[in-house]
Design a protein around this motif. Sequence first.
Motif, PDB file in Angstrom:
ATOM      1  N   GLU A 132       0.857  -1.051   0.116  1.00  0.00           N
ATOM      2  CA  GLU A 132      -0.117   0.042  -0.030  1.00  0.00           C
ATOM      3  C   GLU A 132       0.965   1.196  -0.106  1.00  0.00           C
ATOM      4  OE1 GLU A 132      -3.027   0.248   2.906  1.00  0.00           O
ATOM      5  OE2 GLU A 132      -3.810  -1.794   2.359  1.00  0.00           O
ATOM      6  N   ARG A 133       2.015   1.195   0.870  1.00  0.00           N
ATOM      7  CA  ARG A 133       2.786   2.307   0.837  1.00  0.00           C
ATOM      8  C   ARG A 133       4.219   2.182   0.595  1.00  0.00           C
ATOM      9  NH1 ARG A 133       4.639   5.486   6.153  1.00  0.00           N
ATOM     10  NH2 ARG A 133       5.780   6.997   5.178  1.00  0.00           N
ATOM     11  N   VAL A 134       4.630   2.567  -0.700  1.00  0.00           N
ATOM     12  CA  VAL A 134       6.149   2.287  -0.829  1.00  0.00           C
ATOM     13  C   VAL A 134       7.043   3.376  -0.103  1.00  0.00           C
ATOM     14  CG1 VAL A 134       7.697   2.259  -2.839  1.00  0.00           C
ATOM     15  CG2 VAL A 134       5.449   1.481  -3.149  1.00  0.00           C
ATOM     16  N   ILE A 135       8.087   2.793   0.499  1.00  0.00           N
ATOM     17  CA  ILE A 135       9.203   3.646   1.359  1.00  0.00           C
ATOM     18  C   ILE A 135      10.033   3.934   0.251  1.00  0.00           C
ATOM     19  CG2 ILE A 135      10.653   3.835   3.080  1.00  0.00           C
ATOM     20  CD1 ILE A 135       8.964   1.950   4.711  1.00  0.00           C
ATOM     21  N   ILE A 136      10.358   5.183  -0.129  1.00  0.00           N
ATOM     22  CA  ILE A 136      11.524   5.896  -0.949  1.00  0.00           C
ATOM     23  C   ILE A 136      12.635   5.755  -0.195  1.00  0.00           C
ATOM     24  CG2 ILE A 136      12.294   7.516  -2.425  1.00  0.00           C
ATOM     25  CD1 ILE A 136       9.320   8.045  -3.169  1.00  0.00           C
ATOM     26  N   VAL A 137      13.646   4.988  -0.509  1.00  0.00           N
ATOM     27  CA  VAL A 137      15.035   4.831  -0.046  1.00  0.00           C
ATOM     28  C   VAL A 137      15.925   5.870  -0.543  1.00  0.00           C
ATOM     29  CG1 VAL A 137      16.909   3.545   0.867  1.00  0.00           C
ATOM     30  CG2 VAL A 137      14.771   2.403   0.714  1.00  0.00           C
ATOM     31  N   ASN A 138      16.349   7.077   0.405  1.00  0.00           N
ATOM     32  CA  ASN A 138      17.278   7.833  -0.178  1.00  0.00           C
ATOM     33  C   ASN A 138      17.961   8.634   1.091  1.00  0.00           C
ATOM     34  OD1 ASN A 138      15.446   9.489   1.109  1.00  0.00           O
ATOM     35  ND2 ASN A 138      14.489  10.524  -0.852  1.00  0.00           N
ATOM     36  N   ALA A 196      17.982  15.746   8.896  1.00  0.00           N
ATOM     37  CA  ALA A 196      19.626  16.553   8.646  1.00  0.00           C
ATOM     38  C   ALA A 196      19.826  16.288   7.200  1.00  0.00           C
ATOM     39  CB  ALA A 196      20.739  16.194   9.566  1.00  0.00           C
ATOM     40  N   GLY A 197      19.405  15.032   6.746  1.00  0.00           N
ATOM     41  CA  GLY A 197      19.790  14.726   5.290  1.00  0.00           C
ATOM     42  C   GLY A 197      21.118  14.267   5.166  1.00  0.00           C
ATOM     43  N   GLY A 198      21.947  14.316   3.973  1.00  0.00           N
ATOM     44  CA  GLY A 198      23.026  13.469   3.762  1.00  0.00           C
ATOM     45  C   GLY A 198      23.506  13.576   2.528  1.00  0.00           C
ATOM     46  N   VAL A 199      24.540  13.128   2.127  1.00  0.00           N
ATOM     47  CA  VAL A 199      25.206  13.176   0.658  1.00  0.00           C
ATOM     48  C   VAL A 199      25.500  11.611   0.297  1.00  0.00           C
ATOM     49  CG1 VAL A 199      27.183  13.821  -0.692  1.00  0.00           C
ATOM     50  CG2 VAL A 199      26.106  15.373   1.095  1.00  0.00           C
ATOM     51  N   VAL A 200      25.119  11.326  -0.859  1.00  0.00           N
ATOM     52  CA  VAL A 200      25.500   9.882  -1.398  1.00  0.00           C
ATOM     53  C   VAL A 200      27.063   9.704  -1.446  1.00  0.00           C
ATOM     54  CG1 VAL A 200      25.159   8.420  -3.272  1.00  0.00           C
ATOM     55  CG2 VAL A 200      23.297   9.784  -2.677  1.00  0.00           C
ATOM     56  N   ASP A 221      21.161  -4.112   1.904  1.00  0.00           N
ATOM     57  CA  ASP A 221      21.793  -4.624   0.836  1.00  0.00           C
ATOM     58  C   ASP A 221      22.936  -3.869   0.259  1.00  0.00           C
ATOM     59  OD1 ASP A 221      20.460  -2.653  -0.331  1.00  0.00           O
ATOM     60  OD2 ASP A 221      19.699  -3.855  -2.063  1.00  0.00           O
ATOM     61  N   ARG A 222      23.321  -2.870   1.038  1.00  0.00           N
ATOM     62  CA  ARG A 222      24.363  -1.903   0.466  1.00  0.00           C
ATOM     63  C   ARG A 222      24.321  -1.455  -0.668  1.00  0.00           C
ATOM     64  NH1 ARG A 222      28.050  -1.479   4.668  1.00  0.00           N
ATOM     65  NH2 ARG A 222      29.693  -0.643   3.335  1.00  0.00           N
ATOM     66  N   SER A 223      22.977  -1.131  -1.213  1.00  0.00           N
ATOM     67  CA  SER A 223      22.850  -0.792  -2.698  1.00  0.00           C
ATOM     68  C   SER A 223      23.002   0.937  -2.714  1.00  0.00           C
ATOM     69  CB  SER A 223      21.614  -1.158  -3.363  1.00  0.00           C
ATOM     70  OG  SER A 223      20.449  -0.501  -2.315  1.00  0.00           O
ATOM     71  N   LEU A 224      22.816   1.404  -1.506  1.00  0.00           N
ATOM     72  CA  LEU A 224      22.768   2.776  -1.144  1.00  0.00           C
ATOM     73  C   LEU A 224      23.371   3.271   0.032  1.00  0.00           C
ATOM     74  CD1 LEU A 224      22.007   5.790  -2.307  1.00  0.00           C
ATOM     75  CD2 LEU A 224      20.086   5.586  -0.826  1.00  0.00           C
ATOM     76  N   CYS A 225      24.495   4.092   0.166  1.00  0.00           N
ATOM     77  CA  CYS A 225      24.950   4.470   1.348  1.00  0.00           C
ATOM     78  C   CYS A 225      25.269   5.893   1.313  1.00  0.00           C
ATOM     79  CB  CYS A 225      26.587   3.790   1.355  1.00  0.00           C
ATOM     80  SG  CYS A 225      26.622   2.152   1.639  1.00  0.00           S
ATOM     81  N   CYS A 226      25.037   6.557   2.573  1.00  0.00           N
ATOM     82  CA  CYS A 226      25.106   8.221   2.482  1.00  0.00           C
ATOM     83  C   CYS A 226      26.008   8.505   3.647  1.00  0.00           C
ATOM     84  CB  CYS A 226      23.714   8.538   2.913  1.00  0.00           C
ATOM     85  SG  CYS A 226      22.426   8.033   1.559  1.00  0.00           S
ATOM     86  N   TYR A 227      26.530   9.469   3.543  1.00  0.00           N
ATOM     87  CA  TYR A 227      27.262  10.436   4.670  1.00  0.00           C
ATOM     88  C   TYR A 227      26.299  11.324   5.138  1.00  0.00           C
ATOM     89  CZ  TYR A 227      30.768  12.994   6.957  1.00  0.00           C
ATOM     90  OH  TYR A 227      31.686  14.008   7.806  1.00  0.00           O
ATOM     91  N   CYS A 228      26.084  11.024   6.478  1.00  0.00           N
ATOM     92  CA  CYS A 228      24.948  11.856   7.212  1.00  0.00           C
ATOM     93  C   CYS A 228      25.683  13.154   7.600  1.00  0.00           C
ATOM     94  CB  CYS A 228      24.202  11.273   8.347  1.00  0.00           C
ATOM     95  SG  CYS A 228      23.395   9.657   7.569  1.00  0.00           S
TER      96      CYS A 228
END
Length: 62
Positions: free
Chosen positions: A23-29, A37-41, A54-61
């Motif tokens: 029902e609700r898709v969580i967008i991973v970013n 605070a957000g972060g940078v890829v 699965d380590r498909s996306l990592c962010c520097y917070c």
Amino acid sequence: MNKNNLKAGKLSRAALKKISGGERVIIVNCYTLCGEAGGVVSGHPGRGDMCTPDRSLCCYCR
């Protein structure tokens, strides 16, 4: 076995979404990984980076 197949019906798209929990898709970013605070890829994940399981996306917070 054949009796059960004859009683089966077609499910609507909405019903299929409820079964699969879609029902609700969580967008991973970086916003979802790091919070407000957000972060940078991060191209080279290191210590302190937040990653998806699965380590498909990592962010520097920040």
